[in-house]
Structures are given as structure tokens and as C-alpha cells.
Design an enzyme around this catalytic site. Structure first.
Site, short mmCIF file in Angstrom:
data_model
loop_
_atom_site.label_atom_id
_atom_site.label_comp_id
_atom_site.label_asym_id
_atom_site.label_seq_id
_atom_site.Cartn_x
_atom_site.Cartn_y
_atom_site.Cartn_z
N ASN A 35 32.79 27.85 29.84
CA ASN A 35 31.77 29.07 29.69
C ASN A 35 31.70 29.49 28.29
OD1 ASN A 35 30.34 29.99 32.11
ND2 ASN A 35 32.35 29.50 32.92
N ARG A 72 53.55 45.78 31.05
CA ARG A 72 52.30 45.66 31.07
C ARG A 72 51.58 46.58 30.23
NH1 ARG A 72 47.24 43.52 33.69
NH2 ARG A 72 46.00 44.26 32.01
N ARG A 90 43.26 38.30 33.21
CA ARG A 90 43.99 39.49 33.49
C ARG A 90 42.97 40.74 33.80
NH1 ARG A 90 49.05 38.01 33.85
NH2 ARG A 90 49.10 36.00 32.27
N ILE A 91 43.56 41.60 34.86
CA ILE A 91 42.65 42.89 34.81
C ILE A 91 42.79 43.51 33.77
CG2 ILE A 91 42.51 44.87 36.49
CD1 ILE A 91 43.49 43.03 38.82
N HIS A 119 31.73 36.01 37.60
CA HIS A 119 32.45 35.78 38.77
C HIS A 119 32.13 34.93 39.84
CE1 HIS A 119 35.62 36.72 41.48
NE2 HIS A 119 34.73 36.68 42.45
N ASP A 161 35.72 43.37 39.90
CA ASP A 161 34.42 42.49 40.38
C ASP A 161 33.65 43.35 41.04
OD1 ASP A 161 35.93 40.19 39.16
OD2 ASP A 161 36.89 39.74 41.02
N GLU A 172 27.06 28.46 36.22
CA GLU A 172 27.69 29.38 35.22
C GLU A 172 26.92 29.17 33.93
OE1 GLU A 172 31.83 29.58 35.86
OE2 GLU A 172 31.46 31.06 37.60
C1 GRF Z 1 34.72 30.37 35.74
O1 GRF Z 1 34.68 29.85 36.78
C2 GRF Z 1 34.43 31.90 35.91
O2 GRF Z 1 33.55 32.24 36.96
C3 GRF Z 1 35.75 32.44 36.03
O3 GRF Z 1 36.86 31.81 35.41
C4 GRF Z 1 36.15 30.31 35.30
C5 GRF Z 1 36.22 30.08 33.77
O4 GRF Z 1 36.25 28.79 33.40
N1 GRF Z 1 35.57 33.91 35.79
P1 GRF Z 1 36.16 28.45 31.90
O5 GRF Z 1 37.22 28.94 31.27
O6 GRF Z 1 34.89 29.04 31.24
O7 GRF Z 1 35.98 26.95 31.86
#
Ligand code: GRF
Length: 212
Positions: free
Chosen positions: A13, A61, A87-88, A105, A141, A170
Site C-alpha cells: 500500500n 508495552r 499493532r494497536i 482495513h 477499526d 486497496e
Molecule cells: C493490507 O491488506 C491492509 O488492508 C491491512 O494490512 C495489509 C497491508 O499490506 N491493514 P501491505 O503491507 O500494504 O502490503
């Protein structure tokens, strides 16, 4: 808009965001909790500062949370983009960047927060699945959604095949949502999303077939 992208893994991403060359987006740093994250290498290749706050190196943590907060605070970005950060985040950090932190997400939120979303959607016999860009609030989320990409689940789908199609979405919708923020058309005020000054009651939805 000076931005930090946070990653834990492959960073595809992040790559899509970099490739989109979004107007008025300056990625000043990529931050990871995982020194092995390939997303860090992608940052370096793009000439962007790569910062690791190694989760494993902290005994507690709360020490990790403090170090992460301090690392971000040194930068004071206008926008934080979570791109596969696993991580949250502590409430302090999330609240500090209220309205200025977004996440992607892999489900049609509010359905399937948390992990293993593709398999859970298949197991539940869902017809539709997808991915959501949303503002981040302390609850996992659960922040207001901005844009979604919808995919029809096929009878032959496995979690992997479904994930592959969702990812295509995405790479489209995340740069799109970021561009809406950098242009100033998208805002969050009192937990309400405004697009061009109009309340966005439901997320914009892009369908897979419109993309084929
Ligand atoms: C994606 O599928 C996103 O929806 C989720 O984590 C994944 C990240 O993938 N939150 P990348 O590291 O961008 O390849």
C-alpha cells in the site's frame, strides 16, 4: 501535507501511495515496529527517512508506546497514514492525531474488524467483501469510514484469492482518499466526515466491476 506512513510488513500500500504521486503529499518518514518490514526498504529506495521502533526490543508495552509517541512527536506530521501497521496504537497517540490519522482495513467495516477478515467473510457465507479507508479512533477499526471498495465473493474463492482482489481495490482507494485529504476537501469534525463541506453519511463505494 507532511505525512508519516506506518507499516509492519510488505508495504505494497505504501508503494501504491508513492506511485500515485499525490499532489501536496510529502511523505517525510516511514515508521515501522518491525525492523524486517519490507516497507522500510521501499522508503529507502524512494529516498524517504525510514524509522524503526522495534516492538521486540521493549520489555513493556507502555515503553514501546512511549517510544513510538516520541518518534512521531519529533516529526509532528499533518497526517498519519497507517498502511498495514499491525499493532494497536495507544489512545494518547490516536487522540493526539484525531482527524489526522487514517487506516485501510481489509473488510467492509463495520463488518469484520480485527484479523483474518477474508476467511471470516467466506466462512460466514457473505456475498460481498472488500476494504475500507477510515479515520482512526481509539476503538479498533471503528472510526468513521471514508471510502470502500466492494468485491463479490465467488464460490471458488479462498482467503488468498479474495485477498488478491481486495488488494487491487486497496491500491486504488487509499491514494484516492489521501488525495481528498491533501486537497482539503475531506475533513473530520466531531467524529463526522465532511466531503466538500457536505456531511458524508456513508462512505463512497467503488465496485470491483467498475474497475474491470
Ligand atoms: C493490507 O491488506 C491492509 O488492508 C491491512 O494490512 C495489509 C497491508 O499490506 N491493514 P501491505 O503491507 O500494504 O502490503
Amino acid at each position: 501535507m507532511r505525512s508519516v506512513v506506518m507499516v509492519s510488513g510488505s508495504g505494497t500500500n505504501l508503494q501504491a501511495i508513492l506511485d500515485a504521486q499525490i499532489a501536496d503529499l510529502e511523505i517525510v518518514a516511514v515508521v515501522s515496529d518491525n525492523p524486517e518490514a519490507y516497507g522500510l526498504q521501499r522508503a529507502i529506495d524512494a529516498g524517504i527517512t525510514a524509522i524503526t521502533v522495534d516492538y521486540q526490543s521493549f520489555a513493556k508495552r507502555s515503553d514501546f508506546d512511549d517510544a513510538l509517541y516520541a518518534a512521531i512527536e519529533q516529526i509532528k506530521p499533518d497526517l498519519i497514514v497507517l498502511a498495514g501497521f499491525m499493532r494497536i496504537l495507544a489512545g494518547d497517540l490516536v487522540n493526539r492525531y484525531d482527524g489526522r490519522m487514517i487506516n485501510i482495513h481489509p473488510s467492509l467495516l463495520p463488518a469484520y474488524p480485527g484479523l483474518n477478515t477474508h476467511q471470516r467473510a467466506i466462512d460466514a457465507g457473505e456475498q460481498w467483501h472488500g476494504t475500507t479507508v477510515h479515520f482512526v479512533i481509539p476503538k479498533l477499526d471503528a472510526g468513521p469510514s471514508i471510502v470502500q471498495y466492494q468485491v463479490a465473493i465467488r464460490p471458488s474463492d479462498t482467503a488468498e484469492s479474495l485477498a488478491d482482489r481486495v488488494r487491487i481495490g486497496e491500491y486504488l482507494i487509499y491514494p484516492q482518499a489521501i488525495a481528498m485529504l491533501t486537497s482539503g476537501q475531506l475533513k473530520l469534525e466531531n467524529n463526522v466526515v465532511y466531503n466538500n463541506g457536505q456531511e458524508l453519511a456513508a462512505p463512497e463505494v467503488l465496485h470491483e466491476q467498475e474497475n474491470n
